[in-house]
Design a protein around this motif. Structure first.
Motif, PDB file in Angstrom:
ATOM      1  N   LEU A  37       0.832  -1.209   0.000  1.00  0.00           N
ATOM      2  CA  LEU A  37       0.000   0.000   0.000  1.00  0.00           C
ATOM      3  C   LEU A  37       0.862   1.252   0.000  1.00  0.00           C
ATOM      4  CD1 LEU A  37      -2.866  -1.022   2.450  1.00  0.00           C
ATOM      5  CD2 LEU A  37      -3.002  -0.768  -0.030  1.00  0.00           C
ATOM      6  N   SER A  38       1.954   1.238   0.728  1.00  0.00           N
ATOM      7  CA  SER A  38       2.883   2.380   0.743  1.00  0.00           C
ATOM      8  C   SER A  38       3.470   2.607  -0.644  1.00  0.00           C
ATOM      9  CB  SER A  38       4.023   2.137   1.729  1.00  0.00           C
ATOM     10  OG  SER A  38       3.547   2.048   3.036  1.00  0.00           O
ATOM     11  N   ARG A  39       3.847   1.522  -1.295  1.00  0.00           N
ATOM     12  CA  ARG A  39       4.425   1.617  -2.645  1.00  0.00           C
ATOM     13  C   ARG A  39       3.381   2.156  -3.624  1.00  0.00           C
ATOM     14  NH1 ARG A  39       6.796  -2.767  -2.221  1.00  0.00           N
ATOM     15  NH2 ARG A  39       5.150  -4.144  -2.951  1.00  0.00           N
ATOM     16  N   TRP A  40       2.146   1.644  -3.528  1.00  0.00           N
ATOM     17  CA  TRP A  40       1.087   2.148  -4.398  1.00  0.00           C
ATOM     18  C   TRP A  40       0.851   3.632  -4.161  1.00  0.00           C
ATOM     19  CZ3 TRP A  40      -3.184  -2.126  -3.643  1.00  0.00           C
ATOM     20  CH2 TRP A  40      -2.788  -3.299  -4.306  1.00  0.00           C
ATOM     21  N   GLU A  41       0.914   4.054  -2.910  1.00  0.00           N
ATOM     22  CA  GLU A  41       0.717   5.479  -2.591  1.00  0.00           C
ATOM     23  C   GLU A  41       1.818   6.319  -3.245  1.00  0.00           C
ATOM     24  OE1 GLU A  41       0.702   8.565   1.174  1.00  0.00           O
ATOM     25  OE2 GLU A  41       0.806   6.409   1.575  1.00  0.00           O
ATOM     26  N   ALA A  42       3.056   5.860  -3.129  1.00  0.00           N
ATOM     27  CA  ALA A  42       4.182   6.597  -3.709  1.00  0.00           C
ATOM     28  C   ALA A  42       4.057   6.706  -5.228  1.00  0.00           C
ATOM     29  CB  ALA A  42       5.497   5.922  -3.337  1.00  0.00           C
ATOM     30  N   ARG A  43       3.521   5.667  -5.859  1.00  0.00           N
ATOM     31  CA  ARG A  43       3.346   5.654  -7.322  1.00  0.00           C
ATOM     32  C   ARG A  43       2.012   6.248  -7.757  1.00  0.00           C
ATOM     33  NH1 ARG A  43       5.182  -0.576  -8.513  1.00  0.00           N
ATOM     34  NH2 ARG A  43       7.351  -0.341  -7.896  1.00  0.00           N
ATOM     35  N   ARG A  44       1.200   6.632  -6.779  1.00  0.00           N
ATOM     36  CA  ARG A  44      -0.149   7.163  -7.034  1.00  0.00           C
ATOM     37  C   ARG A  44      -1.013   6.161  -7.796  1.00  0.00           C
ATOM     38  NH1 ARG A  44      -0.066  13.170  -6.329  1.00  0.00           N
ATOM     39  NH2 ARG A  44       2.059  13.632  -5.720  1.00  0.00           N
ATOM     40  N   GLU A  45      -0.878   4.886  -7.418  1.00  0.00           N
ATOM     41  CA  GLU A  45      -1.657   3.820  -8.045  1.00  0.00           C
ATOM     42  C   GLU A  45      -2.758   3.302  -7.129  1.00  0.00           C
ATOM     43  OE1 GLU A  45       1.123   0.731  -8.930  1.00  0.00           O
ATOM     44  OE2 GLU A  45       2.109   1.860 -10.503  1.00  0.00           O
ATOM     45  N   GLY A  46      -2.628   3.496  -5.849  1.00  0.00           N
ATOM     46  CA  GLY A  46      -3.554   2.913  -4.887  1.00  0.00           C
ATOM     47  C   GLY A  46      -4.736   3.807  -4.598  1.00  0.00           C
ATOM     48  N   PRO A  47      -5.546   3.372  -3.653  1.00  0.00           N
ATOM     49  CA  PRO A  47      -6.713   4.175  -3.275  1.00  0.00           C
ATOM     50  C   PRO A  47      -6.283   5.465  -2.573  1.00  0.00           C
ATOM     51  CG  PRO A  47      -6.462   2.294  -1.794  1.00  0.00           C
ATOM     52  CD  PRO A  47      -5.446   2.138  -2.876  1.00  0.00           C
ATOM     53  N   PRO A  48      -7.096   6.515  -2.671  1.00  0.00           N
ATOM     54  CA  PRO A  48      -6.758   7.772  -1.995  1.00  0.00           C
ATOM     55  C   PRO A  48      -6.695   7.579  -0.483  1.00  0.00           C
ATOM     56  CG  PRO A  48      -8.926   7.907  -3.035  1.00  0.00           C
ATOM     57  CD  PRO A  48      -8.368   6.567  -3.359  1.00  0.00           C
ATOM     58  N   CYS A  49      -5.795   8.317   0.134  1.00  0.00           N
ATOM     59  CA  CYS A  49      -5.635   8.194   1.586  1.00  0.00           C
ATOM     60  C   CYS A  49      -5.401   9.566   2.196  1.00  0.00           C
ATOM     61  CB  CYS A  49      -4.468   7.265   1.916  1.00  0.00           C
ATOM     62  SG  CYS A  49      -2.869   7.858   1.344  1.00  0.00           S
ATOM     63  N   MET A  50      -5.383   9.597   3.520  1.00  0.00           N
ATOM     64  CA  MET A  50      -5.059  10.834   4.237  1.00  0.00           C
ATOM     65  C   MET A  50      -4.142  10.478   5.393  1.00  0.00           C
ATOM     66  SD  MET A  50      -7.482  11.998   7.108  1.00  0.00           S
ATOM     67  CE  MET A  50      -8.198  10.908   8.300  1.00  0.00           C
ATOM     68  N   ARG A  51      -3.376  11.427   5.816  1.00  0.00           N
ATOM     69  CA  ARG A  51      -2.438  11.228   6.912  1.00  0.00           C
ATOM     70  C   ARG A  51      -2.843  12.074   8.111  1.00  0.00           C
ATOM     71  NH1 ARG A  51       2.290   8.806   5.803  1.00  0.00           N
ATOM     72  NH2 ARG A  51       2.643   8.281   3.640  1.00  0.00           N
ATOM     73  N   VAL A  52      -2.700  11.463   9.266  1.00  0.00           N
ATOM     74  CA  VAL A  52      -2.869  12.173  10.537  1.00  0.00           C
ATOM     75  C   VAL A  52      -1.599  11.862  11.305  1.00  0.00           C
ATOM     76  CG1 VAL A  52      -4.206  12.405  12.652  1.00  0.00           C
ATOM     77  CG2 VAL A  52      -5.381  11.891  10.498  1.00  0.00           C
ATOM     78  N   GLY A  53      -0.689  12.834  11.303  1.00  0.00           N
ATOM     79  CA  GLY A  53       0.628  12.564  11.876  1.00  0.00           C
ATOM     80  C   GLY A  53       1.331  11.512  11.042  1.00  0.00           C
ATOM     81  N   ARG A  54       1.741  10.425  11.671  1.00  0.00           N
ATOM     82  CA  ARG A  54       2.398   9.321  10.950  1.00  0.00           C
ATOM     83  C   ARG A  54       1.428   8.231  10.524  1.00  0.00           C
ATOM     84  NH1 ARG A  54       7.970   8.367  14.343  1.00  0.00           N
ATOM     85  NH2 ARG A  54       8.830  10.433  13.943  1.00  0.00           N
ATOM     86  N   LYS A  55       0.186   8.347  10.922  1.00  0.00           N
ATOM     87  CA  LYS A  55      -0.819   7.332  10.597  1.00  0.00           C
ATOM     88  C   LYS A  55      -1.453   7.629   9.242  1.00  0.00           C
ATOM     89  CE  LYS A  55      -0.934   5.272  14.684  1.00  0.00           C
ATOM     90  NZ  LYS A  55      -0.636   3.896  14.917  1.00  0.00           N
ATOM     91  N   VAL A  56      -1.760   6.566   8.499  1.00  0.00           N
ATOM     92  CA  VAL A  56      -2.411   6.690   7.197  1.00  0.00           C
ATOM     93  C   VAL A  56      -3.775   6.024   7.292  1.00  0.00           C
ATOM     94  CG1 VAL A  56      -2.279   6.091   4.747  1.00  0.00           C
ATOM     95  CG2 VAL A  56      -0.199   6.669   6.004  1.00  0.00           C
ATOM     96  N   PHE A  57      -4.794   6.715   6.794  1.00  0.00           N
ATOM     97  CA  PHE A  57      -6.161   6.202   6.829  1.00  0.00           C
ATOM     98  C   PHE A  57      -6.783   6.274   5.445  1.00  0.00           C
ATOM     99  CE2 PHE A  57      -5.355   7.701  11.121  1.00  0.00           C
ATOM    100  CZ  PHE A  57      -5.780   6.625  11.886  1.00  0.00           C
ATOM    101  N   TYR A  58      -7.698   5.354   5.201  1.00  0.00           N
ATOM    102  CA  TYR A  58      -8.415   5.269   3.933  1.00  0.00           C
ATOM    103  C   TYR A  58      -9.909   5.337   4.212  1.00  0.00           C
ATOM    104  CZ  TYR A  58      -3.962   3.427   2.270  1.00  0.00           C
ATOM    105  OH  TYR A  58      -2.632   3.265   1.963  1.00  0.00           O
TER     106      TYR A  58
END
Length: 83
Positions: A37-58
């Motif tokens: 999921l982290s890799r998909w986020e970096a490549r902008r391939e995965g589902p949209p997410c948001m960050r709260v501090g160091r936590k990632v939520f979908y």
């Protein structure tokens, strides 16, 4: 504690993040790793997410929309190796 009280307590304890799931929860549901999921986020391939501090939520509805957008009538065979 009655069942109604338990359900109300669970809803109140989730509060603002009731419609969101963590990266680990999503990874488990999609049967992939959190690193994927982290890799998909970096490549902008995965589902949209948001960050709260160091936590990632979908957002659950956004993940569902993303899954629908990836649906194919005939699976495309992926090439091996780097692009």
């Amino acid at each position: 504690m009655s069942e109604t009280m338990t359900l109300e307590h669970q809803a109140a304890s989730q509060g603002l993040l009731a419609d969101w799931i963590s990266r680990d929860q999503l990874a488990q549901e999609l049967m992939v790793t959190a690193d994927t999921l982290s890799r998909w986020e970096a490549r902008r391939e995965g589902p949209p997410c948001m960050r709260v501090g160091r936590k990632v939520f979908y957002r659950r509805s956004s993940v569902e929309d993303w899954l629908i957008s990836r649906e194919q009538s005939q699976p495309v065979r992926q090439r091996r190796g780097r692009r």
